[in-house]
Structures are given as C-alpha cells and as structure tokens.
Design a protein around this motif. Structure first.
Motif, short mmCIF file in Angstrom:
data_model
loop_
_atom_site.label_atom_id
_atom_site.label_comp_id
_atom_site.label_asym_id
_atom_site.label_seq_id
_atom_site.Cartn_x
_atom_site.Cartn_y
_atom_site.Cartn_z
N GLY A 183 42.45 18.24 -19.66
CA GLY A 183 42.03 17.60 -20.90
C GLY A 183 41.21 18.52 -21.78
O GLY A 183 41.41 18.58 -22.99
N LEU A 184 40.27 19.26 -21.17
CA LEU A 184 39.43 20.18 -21.93
C LEU A 184 40.28 21.29 -22.57
O LEU A 184 40.05 21.68 -23.72
N LYS A 185 41.25 21.79 -21.82
CA LYS A 185 42.12 22.83 -22.35
C LYS A 185 42.94 22.31 -23.54
O LYS A 185 43.15 23.02 -24.52
N GLN A 186 43.40 21.07 -23.45
CA GLN A 186 44.20 20.50 -24.53
C GLN A 186 43.35 20.27 -25.78
O GLN A 186 43.83 20.46 -26.90
N VAL A 187 42.09 19.88 -25.59
CA VAL A 187 41.19 19.72 -26.74
C VAL A 187 41.01 21.06 -27.44
O VAL A 187 41.06 21.17 -28.67
N ALA A 188 40.79 22.13 -26.63
CA ALA A 188 40.59 23.46 -27.21
C ALA A 188 41.86 23.96 -27.89
O ALA A 188 41.80 24.65 -28.92
N GLU A 189 43.02 23.62 -27.33
CA GLU A 189 44.29 24.12 -27.84
C GLU A 189 44.75 23.38 -29.10
O GLU A 189 45.18 23.99 -30.07
N TYR A 190 44.62 22.03 -29.08
CA TYR A 190 45.20 21.24 -30.16
C TYR A 190 44.19 20.38 -30.91
O TYR A 190 44.56 19.66 -31.84
N GLY A 191 42.92 20.40 -30.48
CA GLY A 191 41.92 19.57 -31.12
C GLY A 191 41.77 18.22 -30.42
O GLY A 191 42.50 17.89 -29.48
N VAL A 192 40.82 17.44 -30.88
CA VAL A 192 40.52 16.16 -30.26
C VAL A 192 41.65 15.17 -30.54
O VAL A 192 42.10 15.02 -31.67
N GLY A 193 42.12 14.52 -29.48
CA GLY A 193 43.17 13.53 -29.59
C GLY A 193 43.07 12.56 -28.43
O GLY A 193 42.34 12.80 -27.46
N TRP A 194 43.83 11.48 -28.50
CA TRP A 194 43.69 10.47 -27.46
C TRP A 194 44.23 10.94 -26.12
O TRP A 194 43.70 10.54 -25.07
N ARG A 195 45.23 11.80 -26.09
CA ARG A 195 45.80 12.23 -24.82
C ARG A 195 44.85 13.13 -24.03
O ARG A 195 44.60 12.88 -22.85
N PRO A 196 44.30 14.20 -24.62
CA PRO A 196 43.34 15.00 -23.84
C PRO A 196 42.09 14.23 -23.45
O PRO A 196 41.56 14.41 -22.35
N LEU A 197 41.61 13.35 -24.35
CA LEU A 197 40.43 12.56 -24.00
C LEU A 197 40.73 11.60 -22.86
O LEU A 197 39.89 11.37 -21.97
N LEU A 198 41.94 11.05 -22.86
CA LEU A 198 42.35 10.17 -21.76
C LEU A 198 42.41 10.94 -20.45
O LEU A 198 42.02 10.43 -19.40
N SER A 199 42.90 12.17 -20.51
CA SER A 199 42.96 13.01 -19.30
C SER A 199 41.57 13.26 -18.73
O SER A 199 41.35 13.15 -17.52
N VAL A 200 40.62 13.59 -19.59
CA VAL A 200 39.24 13.81 -19.13
C VAL A 200 38.67 12.54 -18.53
O VAL A 200 38.01 12.55 -17.48
N LEU A 201 38.91 11.41 -19.19
CA LEU A 201 38.40 10.14 -18.70
C LEU A 201 38.99 9.79 -17.33
O LEU A 201 38.28 9.33 -16.43
N VAL A 202 40.30 10.02 -17.17
CA VAL A 202 40.94 9.77 -15.88
C VAL A 202 40.32 10.65 -14.80
O VAL A 202 40.06 10.18 -13.68
N GLY A 203 40.04 11.90 -15.12
CA GLY A 203 39.41 12.78 -14.15
C GLY A 203 38.03 12.30 -13.73
O GLY A 203 37.67 12.33 -12.55
N ILE A 204 37.25 11.83 -14.69
CA ILE A 204 35.91 11.33 -14.38
C ILE A 204 35.99 10.07 -13.51
O ILE A 204 35.23 9.91 -12.55
N VAL A 205 36.94 9.20 -13.84
CA VAL A 205 37.11 7.98 -13.04
C VAL A 205 37.53 8.33 -11.61
O VAL A 205 37.01 7.76 -10.63
N LEU A 206 38.45 9.27 -11.47
CA LEU A 206 38.88 9.69 -10.13
C LEU A 206 37.72 10.30 -9.34
O LEU A 206 37.60 10.09 -8.13
N ALA A 207 36.87 11.07 -10.03
CA ALA A 207 35.71 11.65 -9.36
C ALA A 207 34.76 10.55 -8.88
O ALA A 207 34.18 10.64 -7.78
N TYR A 208 34.59 9.51 -9.69
CA TYR A 208 33.74 8.39 -9.29
C TYR A 208 34.33 7.66 -8.08
O TYR A 208 33.60 7.33 -7.13
#
Length: 508
Positions: A221-246
């Motif tokens: 998700g972080l790589k996609q934000v850096a590559e293409y800017g803020v969008g719902w898909r990369p932010l969703l990826s980061v959120l999924v990762g945080i949830v999985l870590a929890y």
C-alpha cells in the motif's frame, strides 16, 4: 548448569563453527550489494518500470521479513542446523533461477523465492550463536563477528560483482551464491552442533500466514501511494495490513506456545533495541541503493570502479562492529548506541552536500562515517534482543530481531526510494526537452536508469540535455533524502538514551 556456575568458555570447535555460520551472512550481504551494482545493466536489458525496479530490489527483503518468524520458530522445533542446511539448499537453487531470468516479472518471482529461502539463514545462525557462546563477553564478540560478516560481504561483493559485470551478463552476480552454499552444506554437519527446543509444540501456520500477509499488505500500500498518489486501493491495502497485524497479535495472546511472546515487548532492552535497530537499518539500506546508482549513473563509473569506491565503507563497518565489545567495557551500551547514531546523523548531513563540486569525496567520506557509526548500534541492539529470551527460544528471538532489520531495510528502500522518485519526477517534469519523444520522456521521468538508457537513442543535443537534467534531478533528490535520513538517525539516538540508559547491561 546451575546458577552458581560461571558460564562455560567456548572452545576451538565453537570458534571454527562461527566461521561456518558467517558464510550465509556474507552471501546475504553480497547478494544485496551486487544486485545494486547490476541495476543499470538490469534496467537496460529487462526494461522494468519504476515500480518493477523497486520490487526487484525490495521484494527480497519483504519476503524475508514476512517469513522470518515462522522460520525462527521452525528452527526451534526441527533443529537450527537442519533448517540452516535446508535454507542453504533452497537459496542456491533460487539463485540459479534468478540468474537466468528473462523478464522483470520472472526476476521478481526469483527474488521472492530467495527471500523465503533467505529467511531460514539469519535466525538459524544467530540462534546458534546464542546457544554456542554462553560467556557474555564471548557472545558479544561472536555477535560482533556475525555482524561484521555482513560488512565482509558488503566489501567483497562490490569488488567481485563489479569484476563479473565487467565481463559477464548481470545474472552472473547471482551464481556467486551457489559454490558458497555448497560449501556450507558440506561443513555444517561436521562443525556445527544441533539445537532444538525439546518442549516445543506444533508450529502455528495461521499465525505465520497472518504475519506474512500483514507485512506485504502494508508495504504494498505504501509503495502504491508513492507510485500513484493517495487512492482508495493503496489505503485499503495498508488498512488490511494493520487489521491483520492486530489479529495476529490477538492470536498470540491466546496461544499457549505463540510464535511471538508479546511479553518480551514490555522489556525496554527488547522493544527499544528493536526500534533503534530498525531505524538504523532503514537509513543504511536506503543509501546502499542510491550511492551505487550515483556512482554509475551520475558519475559514469563502470561496475568494477563503483565497487572499488564502495569497498572502504564495508571495511569501516567491519572494523567498527568488531570494536563494539571494547566500547561497552568503558561506556553503557545505551550511550555507545546513541553516539553511533549521532555519528550516522552527521554522516547523512555530510551526504546532503553531494551536489557540490566535491561530490565523490563527499559521498565516500560520508558513507565511511555512516558505517563507522551504525556498526556498533547493530551489534549491541542484536545482543540486547537475543539475550532477552531464554536459550530454547533463541530462534524466535533471533527471528524477531532480523524481522525488525529486514522491515527497516525494506522500508528504507521503499520509503526513501519513493521519496527519491517523487522528488526526481517533480524536478524532471519541468526539465525534459519539449521535443523529446513521448516514450523516451516517460522512461526518463520514471527513473534515472531509464533516462540513461533512452538518452543513447536520441539526437545528440536532446540526449545530452535530457541526461544532464536527469542527473541533476537525481542528485538533488539524494541530497534531500540525506537530510531526512539525518533526522531519523538523530531521533533514534534520542530514543536509545531515553529507553536504554537504565537497562542493566550484561557484564563484559
């Protein structure tokens, strides 16, 4: 051994075994460094996009980081020497696969397989050290040698890799791994003892999968934000990762034999050392990639010449890591680590002057000073972490230590690389000559390597202007990134003093 008995001293077998243990560490570092040297040739032949190039470089670290926990625990269960040998065999086979890759996608897959195989090496070797060396002074010395072995690979890798790249294709740098892994497979059964936890239960694969997916989702998700800017898909990826870590953390609290004993994180010696270690590696790994590209693509050096210029920093790292046990005989480890990070911050500020007329001298001196500062930090942080866990759980503790290092390295390349790319693109968007063909302009806008590749095929005047602009943009991006890295190193130094100065150091 009872509590009244002094720790036993290591014998000749242990010290010779340490040399065998160092072999995969040398290979790991060599593999990272020579790949950096091969980036220009790799970019020209496989023509990866900017995103693919980042994945080629850092997917190895992502999969190592995601797989370390399961591999460290697996070593505790089946035997650390056995896991080391399995990993060596897989690493050698994956190296051949990478060497003969015919596309960027194929090389990315090969690097991912190398990452999974590489995840068996670090926790196996570090946990073997924990069990082989019981005397605190000898153990710190052994860990210093273990850390120094990475710098040996960093020093030898560019030289050997540069020599190979001068005469052979880029894939030859991967084939270096094969004979050394064969040597490890021959010597390990002879010189290394076997250690396993006799009371260990079955490995929890669900927890291992959760840890792997959490790391990959966040970084992607972080790589996609850096590559293409803020969008719902990369932010969703980061959120999924945080949830999985929890979910992973919740599961560990419910297991009688968890992959990670979360109570360890309540100890300052453990949690603060992990954080400091990760931040230090983040700074170091980011520059490993950028400096190599600067030497070859900005200054126009060949691979061998670039390797020769980067060798002194590896030697400085090796010397400083070997001296770490002596430093802590006179100073508390917290102050040694903070001092090293302060030196690293100064080195980064020096590297921010790369755009001056003394660019090469600035880069080389800054890189050497950076290595001198960070080496004791890595040695002492590793010692703190592995001694915080009981010997039978040394594999898991070593895995956590290396996970923090691999995440730091991957984030250093991904985040600092993304910052570099964003600054570079911002500068290049206004500097590309108007009569540059659209395909060439797009390639030059993506990476410096792309600009160098397309400039050769353009009319002389346009190509020279494009190349000069790309080099200037890259140098400016490198200088800004160096200032950011200095701030990270300074923050880590403050953290080391605040969190570790009251921790009782192991007697040396």
């Amino acid at each position: 051994m009872t509590s009244s008995e002094a720790p036993g001293k290591a014998g000749t077998r242990e010290w010779i075994g340490l040399a065998v243990i160092a072999l995969p560490c040398v290979i790991y570092s060599m593999d990272l460094m020579v790949l950096n040297l091969a980036v220009p040739q790799l970019s020209e032949e496989l023509k990866p996009s900017a995103s693919q190039l980042l994945w080629i470089i850092d997917i190895y670290g992502f999969f190592v980081a995601g797989s370390l926990i399961i591999m460290g625990n697996l070593g505790d269960r089946i035997g650390r020497r056995k896991l080391l040998m399995i990993g060596a065999l897989a690493f050698g086979a994956a190296s051949v696969f990478a060497a003969f890759s015919t596309s960027a996608a194929m090389l990315i897959v090969a690097r991912a397989v190398l990452g999974v195989a590489g995840a068996t090496l670090a926790p196996s070797t570090l946990s073997l050290i924990r069990n082989m060396f019981h005397d605190p002074t000898e153990r710190t010395t052994a860990i210093g040698i273990w850390v120094a072995s990475y710098s040996v690979g960093g020093a030898v890798g560019p030289l050997f890799g540069g020599l190979l790249l001068e005469h052979f294709w880029w894939g030859s740098v991967f084939l270096v791994n094969v004979p050394i892994m064969i040597l490890l497979l021959v010597l390990a059964p002879i010189l290394l003892p076997e250690f396993r936890d006799p009371a260990a239960t079955r490995l929890d694969i669900v927890s291992a999968a959760l840890s792997l997916l959490a790391v990959l989702a966040v970084i992607y998700g972080l790589k996609q934000v850096a590559e293409y800017g803020v969008g719902w898909r990369p932010l969703l990826s980061v959120l999924v990762g945080i949830v999985l870590a929890y979910v992973f953390a919740r599961r560990q609290r419910q297991l009688t034999d968890p992959l990670i004993d979360l109570t360890l994180f309540r100890r300052p010696a453990f949690s603060a050392s992990l954080t400091v270690y990760m931040l230090g590696v983040l700074v170091a790994f980011g520059f490993f990639l950028f400096i190599s590209q600067y030497l070859q693509l900005v200054l126009g050096m060949g691979p061998l010449e670039a390797g020769l210029w980067t060798a002194p920093s590896g030697l400085a790292f090796m010397l400083s890591s070997m001296l770490a046990p002596r430093f802590v005989r006179k100073l508390h480890p917290a102050y040694v680590m903070a001092g090293g990070l302060a030196v690293a911050a100064v080195a980064c500020l020096l590297l921010s002057l790369v755009g001056s007329s003394y660019g090469l001298a600035v880069v080389m001196s800054g890189f050497v000073i950076l290595s001198l500062g960070l080496a004791p930090v890595f040695t002492l942080a590793t010692d703190f972490v592995v001694t915080s866990a009981p010997p039978e759980r040394a594999g898991a503790a070593a895995a956590i230590s290396e996970t923090s290092a691999e995440v730091g390295g991957a984030l250093g390349i991904a985040l600092l690389g993304s910052i570099m790319t964003a600054i570079y693109r911002g500068a290049m968007s206004a500097a590309i000559p108007l009569d540059t063909p659209p395909d060439a302009a797009e390639a030059a806008l993506g990476t410096l390597g792309g600009a160098v590749a397309v400039a050769k095929d353009l009319p002389a005047e346009i190509g020279a202007t494009l190349l000069a602009s790309a080099r200037l943009a890259f140098t400016g991006a490198l200088a800004t990134t160096a200032v950011i890295s200095a701030a990270i190193a300074a923050a880590a130094a403050v953290l080391a003093i605040l969190m570790l100065r009251r921790v009782e150091p192991v007697a040396h």
